[in-house]
Design a protein around this motif. Structure first.
Motif, PDB file in Angstrom:
ATOM      1  N   MET A   6       0.859  -1.195   0.000  1.00 45.41           N
ATOM      2  CA  MET A   6       0.000   0.000   0.000  1.00 45.41           C
ATOM      3  C   MET A   6       0.886   1.231   0.000  1.00 45.41           C
ATOM      4  O   MET A   6       1.951   1.237   0.629  1.00 45.41           O
ATOM      5  CB  MET A   6      -0.903  -0.015   1.235  1.00 45.41           C
ATOM      6  CG  MET A   6      -1.675   1.267   1.444  1.00 45.41           C
ATOM      7  SD  MET A   6      -2.986   1.072   2.693  1.00 45.41           S
ATOM      8  CE  MET A   6      -4.325   0.488   1.693  1.00 45.41           C
ATOM      9  N   LEU A   7       0.432   2.267  -0.705  1.00 42.21           N
ATOM     10  CA  LEU A   7       1.172   3.541  -0.699  1.00 42.21           C
ATOM     11  C   LEU A   7       0.236   4.655  -0.245  1.00 42.21           C
ATOM     12  O   LEU A   7      -0.887   4.755  -0.724  1.00 42.21           O
ATOM     13  CB  LEU A   7       1.676   3.858  -2.122  1.00 42.21           C
ATOM     14  CG  LEU A   7       2.381   5.218  -2.286  1.00 42.21           C
ATOM     15  CD1 LEU A   7       3.734   5.235  -1.578  1.00 42.21           C
ATOM     16  CD2 LEU A   7       2.571   5.546  -3.773  1.00 42.21           C
ATOM     17  N   VAL A   8       0.701   5.480   0.683  1.00 42.24           N
ATOM     18  CA  VAL A   8      -0.108   6.627   1.124  1.00 42.24           C
ATOM     19  C   VAL A   8       0.629   7.922   0.783  1.00 42.24           C
ATOM     20  O   VAL A   8       1.843   8.024   0.962  1.00 42.24           O
ATOM     21  CB  VAL A   8      -0.497   6.518   2.629  1.00 42.24           C
ATOM     22  CG1 VAL A   8       0.712   6.330   3.526  1.00 42.24           C
ATOM     23  CG2 VAL A   8      -1.313   7.731   3.091  1.00 42.24           C
ATOM     24  N   VAL A   9      -0.148   8.870   0.236  1.00 39.05           N
ATOM     25  CA  VAL A   9       0.422  10.124  -0.275  1.00 39.05           C
ATOM     26  C   VAL A   9      -0.353  11.307   0.319  1.00 39.05           C
ATOM     27  O   VAL A   9      -1.582  11.282   0.344  1.00 39.05           O
ATOM     28  CB  VAL A   9       0.286  10.188  -1.821  1.00 39.05           C
ATOM     29  CG1 VAL A   9       1.090  11.361  -2.382  1.00 39.05           C
ATOM     30  CG2 VAL A   9       0.674   8.885  -2.487  1.00 39.05           C
ATOM     31  N   HIS A  10       0.348  12.329   0.794  1.00 37.30           N
ATOM     32  CA  HIS A  10      -0.308  13.550   1.280  1.00 37.30           C
ATOM     33  C   HIS A  10      -0.119  14.690   0.280  1.00 37.30           C
ATOM     34  O   HIS A  10       0.964  14.845  -0.270  1.00 37.30           O
ATOM     35  CB  HIS A  10       0.276  13.976   2.629  1.00 37.30           C
ATOM     36  CG  HIS A  10      -0.149  13.101   3.780  1.00 37.30           C
ATOM     37  ND1 HIS A  10       0.311  13.265   5.060  1.00 37.30           N
ATOM     38  CD2 HIS A  10      -1.011  12.045   3.821  1.00 37.30           C
ATOM     39  CE1 HIS A  10      -0.247  12.352   5.850  1.00 37.30           C
ATOM     40  NE2 HIS A  10      -1.035  11.597   5.126  1.00 37.30           N
ATOM     41  N   GLY A  11      -1.188  15.489   0.099  1.00 36.28           N
ATOM     42  CA  GLY A  11      -1.079  16.624  -0.822  1.00 36.28           C
ATOM     43  C   GLY A  11      -1.566  17.920  -0.208  1.00 36.28           C
ATOM     44  O   GLY A  11      -2.444  17.927   0.652  1.00 36.28           O
ATOM     45  N   LYS A  37       3.709  -4.402   2.631  1.00 38.01           N
ATOM     46  CA  LYS A  37       4.367  -3.188   3.126  1.00 38.01           C
ATOM     47  C   LYS A  37       3.452  -1.972   3.049  1.00 38.01           C
ATOM     48  O   LYS A  37       2.603  -1.874   2.161  1.00 38.01           O
ATOM     49  CB  LYS A  37       5.634  -2.926   2.320  1.00 38.01           C
ATOM     50  CG  LYS A  37       6.723  -3.910   2.709  1.00 38.01           C
ATOM     51  CD  LYS A  37       8.052  -3.552   2.121  1.00 38.01           C
ATOM     52  CE  LYS A  37       9.120  -4.419   2.764  1.00 38.01           C
ATOM     53  NZ  LYS A  37      10.265  -4.630   1.864  1.00 38.01           N
ATOM     54  N   ILE A  38       3.621  -1.058   3.988  1.00 38.55           N
ATOM     55  CA  ILE A  38       2.872   0.200   3.979  1.00 38.55           C
ATOM     56  C   ILE A  38       3.873   1.305   3.706  1.00 38.55           C
ATOM     57  O   ILE A  38       4.624   1.720   4.576  1.00 38.55           O
ATOM     58  CB  ILE A  38       2.179   0.458   5.345  1.00 38.55           C
ATOM     59  CG1 ILE A  38       1.345  -0.756   5.754  1.00 38.55           C
ATOM     60  CG2 ILE A  38       1.336   1.724   5.293  1.00 38.55           C
ATOM     61  CD1 ILE A  38       1.218  -0.912   7.262  1.00 38.55           C
ATOM     62  N   TYR A  39       3.874   1.746   2.443  1.00 35.94           N
ATOM     63  CA  TYR A  39       4.816   2.797   2.069  1.00 35.94           C
ATOM     64  C   TYR A  39       4.210   4.178   2.267  1.00 35.94           C
ATOM     65  O   TYR A  39       3.040   4.409   1.944  1.00 35.94           O
ATOM     66  CB  TYR A  39       5.199   2.678   0.591  1.00 35.94           C
ATOM     67  CG  TYR A  39       6.086   1.507   0.258  1.00 35.94           C
ATOM     68  CD1 TYR A  39       7.280   1.288   0.951  1.00 35.94           C
ATOM     69  CD2 TYR A  39       5.754   0.651  -0.797  1.00 35.94           C
ATOM     70  CE1 TYR A  39       8.103   0.207   0.614  1.00 35.94           C
ATOM     71  CE2 TYR A  39       6.574  -0.417  -1.135  1.00 35.94           C
ATOM     72  CZ  TYR A  39       7.746  -0.635  -0.424  1.00 35.94           C
ATOM     73  OH  TYR A  39       8.560  -1.678  -0.763  1.00 35.94           O
ATOM     74  N   PHE A  53      10.061   6.299  -1.268  1.00 36.10           N
ATOM     75  CA  PHE A  53       9.118   5.595  -0.397  1.00 36.10           C
ATOM     76  C   PHE A  53       9.793   5.149   0.904  1.00 36.10           C
ATOM     77  O   PHE A  53      10.945   4.737   0.902  1.00 36.10           O
ATOM     78  CB  PHE A  53       8.558   4.350  -1.102  1.00 36.10           C
ATOM     79  CG  PHE A  53       7.872   4.646  -2.416  1.00 36.10           C
ATOM     80  CD1 PHE A  53       7.150   5.829  -2.610  1.00 36.10           C
ATOM     81  CD2 PHE A  53       7.943   3.733  -3.474  1.00 36.10           C
ATOM     82  CE1 PHE A  53       6.505   6.097  -3.807  1.00 36.10           C
ATOM     83  CE2 PHE A  53       7.303   3.993  -4.687  1.00 36.10           C
ATOM     84  CZ  PHE A  53       6.588   5.175  -4.858  1.00 36.10           C
ATOM     85  N   LEU A  54       9.048   5.220   1.987  1.00 41.16           N
ATOM     86  CA  LEU A  54       9.564   4.727   3.268  1.00 41.16           C
ATOM     87  C   LEU A  54       8.568   3.714   3.829  1.00 41.16           C
ATOM     88  O   LEU A  54       7.361   3.937   3.793  1.00 41.16           O
ATOM     89  CB  LEU A  54       9.747   5.891   4.249  1.00 41.16           C
ATOM     90  CG  LEU A  54      10.387   5.544   5.605  1.00 41.16           C
ATOM     91  CD1 LEU A  54      11.879   5.272   5.456  1.00 41.16           C
ATOM     92  CD2 LEU A  54      10.184   6.679   6.606  1.00 41.16           C
ATOM     93  N   ASP A  55       9.085   2.615   4.337  1.00 43.47           N
ATOM     94  CA  ASP A  55       8.233   1.577   4.923  1.00 43.47           C
ATOM     95  C   ASP A  55       7.790   2.031   6.321  1.00 43.47           C
ATOM     96  O   ASP A  55       8.577   2.044   7.263  1.00 43.47           O
ATOM     97  CB  ASP A  55       9.022   0.266   4.997  1.00 43.47           C
ATOM     98  CG  ASP A  55       8.164  -0.874   5.549  1.00 43.47           C
ATOM     99  OD1 ASP A  55       6.975  -0.642   5.863  1.00 43.47           O
ATOM    100  OD2 ASP A  55       8.696  -1.999   5.651  1.00 43.47           O
ATOM    101  N   LEU A  56       6.511   2.419   6.416  1.00 47.74           N
ATOM    102  CA  LEU A  56       5.997   2.955   7.678  1.00 47.74           C
ATOM    103  C   LEU A  56       5.560   1.853   8.639  1.00 47.74           C
ATOM    104  O   LEU A  56       5.356   2.093   9.823  1.00 47.74           O
ATOM    105  CB  LEU A  56       4.799   3.875   7.409  1.00 47.74           C
ATOM    106  CG  LEU A  56       4.976   4.961   6.342  1.00 47.74           C
ATOM    107  CD1 LEU A  56       3.674   5.722   6.145  1.00 47.74           C
ATOM    108  CD2 LEU A  56       6.085   5.928   6.724  1.00 47.74           C
ATOM    109  N   GLY A  57       5.421   0.649   8.106  1.00 55.61           N
ATOM    110  CA  GLY A  57       4.892  -0.458   8.898  1.00 55.61           C
ATOM    111  C   GLY A  57       5.849  -0.950   9.972  1.00 55.61           C
ATOM    112  O   GLY A  57       5.457  -1.655  10.894  1.00 55.61           O
TER     113      GLY A  57
END
Lengths: 395, 395
Positions: A6-11, A37-39, A53-57
């Motif tokens: 999964m990838l999460v993006v802030h705008g 992975k939660i990127y 990307f950084l693995d936040l999990g």
């Protein structure tokens, strides 16, 4: 079953609770066995193209909880402009990183991006879901957006506190400037500061109504003669009847025209035209970064929409945003639902006419009723011996 | 023994804890059998002449506790100018109302009044004691004044929060304006926002040093190239080497000259001269009215000096102010003492040279060490995945 990432993006600009939504995303994704992975895209949509990307999990639960009390956005953001080429490239990037679920957290601009990304991902088994966020509350379709409740609590608290200060030493007019350039939702929420007749704010001016300088001065003069200290709350985006900023431009660069602050412009006007002492306060981005004045309701809802976005993506939804609707009835309660991104994008949400009074210098009781639950509880109670003696004198 | 009444008077601008001192005064006076009624002068020293007194002793304990969370001043204040005639008249007013003890709570101006009132009361068995209060911390002799710790906690918290916001979307220079026209104590306290290398504030400018525009632009440019987002904290009273305001006057009335805000002036300078996006935040009096960011240490000390003033007056002290001194040693602790009003009045207290760095764009570790205990505990901890990835990249 093969797991996907999964990838999460802030705008766009941060809110006091965008990191709370991120908390909801990470904790929900950790529990889901379809997600590997939660990127986090570190630095907004620009970071997708850079594969930053950084693995936040890997972060433990205790540290994750700091997200609930961290202003700004913990994974960064951007206002990067994307082109069709960029979108096409993203599909390849997602595939290469085994990203099956993409979450975009943001306002109107980010939802536009979210919609376009979902289109290019359509035939690639990649699911793209939006998480609403805006202090300005200008996302349409939904009852309100996470981030707004905290911005509302901030301006209401600050107006009550400045009101108590001004009442103590009632020698001037104080103009407080609130964020929200095109929509007056935040400015309007200052009305929640009032507990009784005569409390600040005494005047409220929203960008939804053309600003009339003569009426403003007339209203200020009348209130000053009556109260001594007057508190006015104005939107940073006030415009005249021709739709132009009420502040004359200070200077221009090739890229933009710069205006002075609406609050100091109006304070100066009061001094010059009425000969009354005046000052301005412009907390600006302090109002979207304050953790002490975060609304609990807002924070909880922000966590919830983050969780819901994960569930929706994993359930195969795409091209949708998680919305918030209000349950009918007097007791406050919400439900989440999914709204097609195109519907969100159709218009910016302004304050409806029946939330603004006729003279355009205040909000109505209807607005207050709508807004009150969002700040999550009562503001601090104050004591004023000064009020007591004044009430005795009147009686 | 014949009981006498006590009168408490507030002067000048409020602080976040002036009502906490009032709480200390009322609760202590209630316990003292030499004191009959506890009057508040409703509206500052002007209210003495108008005999606008309210019996505060009738208020129950639970309502009195609201004073600890009420901004402004619950009995009002004034900036009324007094003349010798007024002072002479006061003696008669005190006698007529059987007032034996008079407490003045305020800064330099109020202590001046306090000194003059104590002189006229000298041979009349009326005891006059000062309670220190100023957000600006410009009262001399004492280690610090109640009100300052909360103003310090406010600016430190706001700077940390705005710093997190700016770091998330590092596209601009953000100039935060702090109160304190002649002394930079509040501005300096923004340094407490830092937790690690590179944290906001990146530059701090105090009114104690002449402001050099060229050096400012040079420092901002360098930091912007390095960090993207730069947070600068400035005093509202910055002056150039000739002692003039760095902001050109906007307009003049018969009574005063009006200048624009230092923060927006500097933000505009950055845009114009460096072509870098910049904005300004000026929380202004929000910073002395915030209850959420009240310092616990400050509140407790404010209560204490109120109590001590009552004890001193009843013990027959007059023409003195309750002072705060710091106990030697690493652990923070204070003691109160009585200081003759004339000594307080001798000079305004500026930041000493060894608290400012050589270039005049920051404070020193010595200042931080001195200031830290006053804000009463650590600021919120934040989490930044963005920092983590940047540190990984560097490593």
């Amino acid at each position: 079953m093969i797991k996907g990432n999964m990838l999460v993006v802030h705008g766009g600009g941060p809110t006091a609770v965008i990191n709370s939504s991120l908390y909801g995303v990470i904790t929900e994704a950790k529990k889901n066995d379809k997600i590997d992975k939660i990127y986090g895209a570190i630095g907004g949509s620009e970071a997708i193209l850079k594969e930053n990307f950084l693995d936040l999990g890997k972060t433990d639960e205790e540290r994750l909880k700091l997200l609930l009390q961290t202003p700004g956005t913990a994974i960064g953001s951007s206002r990067f402009e994307l082109w069709q080429d960029d979108y096409d490239q993203m599909v390849e990037i997602f595939k290469r990183n085994n990203i099956k679920y993409v979450l975009f957290n943001g306002g109107n601009g980010s939802m536009d991006t979210c919609g376009k990304v979902s289109k290019v991902c359509k035939d690639h088994d990649i699911y793209v879901v939006g998480i609403p966020k805006t202090i300005d509350n200008d996302l349409s379709i939904i009852d309100h957006a996470p981030g707004y409740g905290s911005a509302a609590k901030y301006i209401a608290t600050v107006t009550a506190e400045v009101g108590a200060d001004v009442k103590s030493l009632p020698i001037h007019v104080c103009v407080i400037e609130a964020m929200g350039r095109n929509a007056g939702w935040i400015t309007a929420a200052s009305a929640l500061a009032r507990r009784k007749q005569g409390d600040a704010p005494h005047l409220i001016y929203l960008p939804e109504r053309p600003f009339n300088e003569d009426e403003f001065l007339e209203d200020v003069k009348k209130l000053y003669d009556e109260l001594g200290g007057v508190v006015v709350v104005v939107s940073e985006g006030l415009k005249n009847k021709d739709g132009e900023s009420i502040v004359p431009p200070i200077f221009k660069t090739e890229r933009a025209t710069y205006y002075g602050d609406v609050s100091s412009h109006l304070a100066n006007l009061v001094i010059r035209k009425l000969g009354i002492k005046a000052r301005s306060e412009k907390p600006g981005i302090c109002g979207r970064a304050s953790i002490a004045l975060q609304s609990e309701v807002d924070r909880e809802e922000a966590v919830l929409v983050g969780q819901e976005a994960v569930r929706a993506a994993v359930a195969g939804e795409t091209g949708v945003m998680v919305g918030i609707s209000r349950r009918p009835g007097d007791e406050y309660g919400i439900e989440t639902f999914l709204v097609p991104i195109e519907e969100v994008m159709m218009h910016e949400r302004e304050i409806p006419e029946d939330y603004i009074n006729e003279r355009g210098n205040d909000v109505t009781g209807e607005f207050v009723k709508w807004c009150k639950p969002l700040i999550g509880g009562e503001l601090n109670e104050f004591i004023s011996f000064k009020d007591e003696i004044e009430e005795e004198t009147k009686a």
